[in-house]
Design a protein around this motif. Sequence first.
Motif, mmCIF file in Angstrom:
data_model
loop_
_atom_site.group_PDB
_atom_site.id
_atom_site.type_symbol
_atom_site.label_atom_id
_atom_site.label_comp_id
_atom_site.label_asym_id
_atom_site.label_seq_id
_atom_site.Cartn_x
_atom_site.Cartn_y
_atom_site.Cartn_z
ATOM 1 N N SER A 114 0.834 -1.201 0.000
ATOM 2 C CA SER A 114 0.000 0.000 0.000
ATOM 3 C C SER A 114 0.863 1.243 0.000
ATOM 4 C CB SER A 114 -0.928 0.015 1.216
ATOM 5 O OG SER A 114 -0.182 0.166 2.405
ATOM 6 N N VAL A 115 0.277 2.325 -0.516
ATOM 7 C CA VAL A 115 0.939 3.632 -0.480
ATOM 8 C C VAL A 115 -0.125 4.668 -0.147
ATOM 9 C CG1 VAL A 115 2.285 5.371 -1.729
ATOM 10 C CG2 VAL A 115 2.611 2.938 -2.262
ATOM 11 N N THR A 116 0.138 5.447 0.892
ATOM 12 C CA THR A 116 -0.709 6.578 1.246
ATOM 13 C C THR A 116 0.048 7.844 0.889
ATOM 14 O OG1 THR A 116 -1.737 5.372 3.060
ATOM 15 C CG2 THR A 116 -1.905 7.774 3.120
ATOM 16 N N PHE A 117 -0.585 8.682 0.085
ATOM 17 C CA PHE A 117 -0.011 9.976 -0.278
ATOM 18 C C PHE A 117 -0.719 11.055 0.518
ATOM 19 C CE2 PHE A 117 0.512 7.402 -4.099
ATOM 20 C CZ PHE A 117 1.815 7.672 -4.470
ATOM 21 N N SER A 118 0.042 12.029 1.008
ATOM 22 C CA SER A 118 -0.575 13.220 1.580
ATOM 23 C C SER A 118 0.016 14.422 0.856
ATOM 24 C CB SER A 118 -0.344 13.313 3.086
ATOM 25 O OG SER A 118 1.009 13.549 3.388
ATOM 26 N N VAL A 119 -0.822 15.410 0.611
ATOM 27 C CA VAL A 119 -0.385 16.620 -0.083
ATOM 28 C C VAL A 119 -0.787 17.836 0.734
ATOM 29 C CG1 VAL A 119 -0.502 15.577 -2.389
ATOM 30 C CG2 VAL A 119 -2.486 16.776 -1.481
ATOM 31 N N THR A 120 -0.009 18.886 0.610
ATOM 32 C CA THR A 120 -0.358 20.136 1.273
ATOM 33 C C THR A 120 -1.582 20.728 0.570
ATOM 34 O OG1 THR A 120 1.369 21.194 -0.083
ATOM 35 C CG2 THR A 120 1.931 20.667 2.201
ATOM 36 N N ALA A 121 -2.300 21.593 1.269
ATOM 37 C CA ALA A 121 -3.570 22.134 0.780
ATOM 38 C C ALA A 121 -3.428 22.925 -0.516
ATOM 39 C CB ALA A 121 -4.202 23.010 1.860
ATOM 40 N N ASP A 122 -2.224 23.355 -0.854
ATOM 41 C CA ASP A 122 -2.027 24.128 -2.077
ATOM 42 C C ASP A 122 -1.884 23.258 -3.327
ATOM 43 O OD1 ASP A 122 0.435 23.132 -1.327
ATOM 44 O OD2 ASP A 122 1.451 25.072 -1.278
ATOM 45 N N LEU A 123 -2.001 21.942 -3.181
ATOM 46 C CA LEU A 123 -1.972 21.025 -4.328
ATOM 47 C C LEU A 123 -3.331 20.343 -4.460
ATOM 48 C CD1 LEU A 123 1.523 19.306 -4.000
ATOM 49 C CD2 LEU A 123 0.850 21.145 -5.555
ATOM 50 N N VAL A 168 -1.994 -2.864 -5.731
ATOM 51 C CA VAL A 168 -1.507 -2.008 -4.641
ATOM 52 C C VAL A 168 -2.653 -1.135 -4.129
ATOM 53 C CG1 VAL A 168 0.124 -0.178 -4.015
ATOM 54 C CG2 VAL A 168 0.820 -1.974 -5.628
ATOM 55 N N ALA A 169 -2.855 -1.116 -2.819
ATOM 56 C CA ALA A 169 -3.858 -0.229 -2.214
ATOM 57 C C ALA A 169 -3.279 1.183 -2.167
ATOM 58 C CB ALA A 169 -4.198 -0.713 -0.808
ATOM 59 N N LEU A 170 -3.984 2.118 -2.782
ATOM 60 C CA LEU A 170 -3.511 3.503 -2.881
ATOM 61 C C LEU A 170 -4.535 4.443 -2.260
ATOM 62 C CD1 LEU A 170 -2.369 3.272 -6.599
ATOM 63 C CD2 LEU A 170 -0.869 3.330 -4.598
ATOM 64 N N LEU A 171 -4.048 5.461 -1.574
ATOM 65 C CA LEU A 171 -4.929 6.400 -0.891
ATOM 66 C C LEU A 171 -4.313 7.786 -0.923
ATOM 67 C CD1 LEU A 171 -7.440 6.818 1.013
ATOM 68 C CD2 LEU A 171 -5.860 6.408 2.912
ATOM 69 N N ASP A 172 -5.160 8.795 -1.109
ATOM 70 C CA ASP A 172 -4.751 10.200 -1.033
ATOM 71 C C ASP A 172 -5.411 10.849 0.166
ATOM 72 O OD1 ASP A 172 -3.258 10.584 -3.533
ATOM 73 O OD2 ASP A 172 -5.173 10.204 -4.521
ATOM 74 N N CYS A 173 -4.708 11.784 0.791
ATOM 75 C CA CYS A 173 -5.302 12.591 1.853
ATOM 76 C C CYS A 173 -4.593 13.943 1.888
ATOM 77 C CB CYS A 173 -5.235 11.893 3.207
ATOM 78 S SG CYS A 173 -3.592 11.478 3.777
ATOM 79 N N GLN A 174 -5.213 14.891 2.568
ATOM 80 C CA GLN A 174 -4.616 16.215 2.686
ATOM 81 C C GLN A 174 -3.769 16.266 3.946
ATOM 82 O OE1 GLN A 174 -7.285 19.478 2.213
ATOM 83 N NE2 GLN A 174 -5.804 20.959 2.965
ATOM 84 N N GLN A 175 -2.565 16.794 3.803
ATOM 85 C CA GLN A 175 -1.644 16.955 4.920
ATOM 86 C C GLN A 175 -2.197 18.008 5.884
ATOM 87 O OE1 GLN A 175 1.201 15.209 5.346
ATOM 88 N NE2 GLN A 175 1.732 16.269 7.215
ATOM 89 N N MET A 176 -1.992 17.796 7.145
ATOM 90 C CA MET A 176 -2.375 18.774 8.157
ATOM 91 C C MET A 176 -1.716 20.118 7.841
ATOM 92 S SD MET A 176 -1.790 18.089 12.139
ATOM 93 C CE MET A 176 -0.817 19.355 12.885
ATOM 94 N N THR A 177 -2.469 21.206 7.956
ATOM 95 C CA THR A 177 -1.929 22.531 7.692
ATOM 96 C C THR A 177 -1.227 23.064 8.938
ATOM 97 O OG1 THR A 177 -3.700 22.961 6.119
ATOM 98 C CG2 THR A 177 -2.491 24.873 6.959
#
Length: 126
Positions: A48-57, A75-84
């Motif tokens: 698995s891969v979890t991606f986090s991105v900053t709010a400006d993306l 592959v289990a894939l997930l996106d989330c927003q990084q804490m600001t």
Amino acid sequence: MTEPLRLRALRGATTAEENSSASIAAAVQELLAALIESNGLEGPRVVSVTFSVTADLDACFPAAVARRWAGWNEVALLDCQQMTVAGDLPRCIRLLAHVWMEPQRQPHHPYLREAMRLRPDRSGHN
């Protein structure tokens, strides 16, 4: 006799030059290539891969880029927003990957581009 594979967690990060699909895709592809190459990974070994991105993306999903990689259909894939957090690195893409590795292999955590500032001890392919 060969030792069984060990489940490992790998971290990494990079930055996109701008908030565009092309820029995010290029950064994700570079980060995944570094992760795979430096750890000797093959598709079936990536759990698995979890991606986090900053709010400006917000131009595209990093997981959608990873989904196009050959051998990654399981592959289990997930996106989330990084804490600001004030003063955080802008346009940053982080990942947490769970992979099967040989127990004797030293894991490498790639921190690329501007994200090298986050972990200077692990910049590049270390």
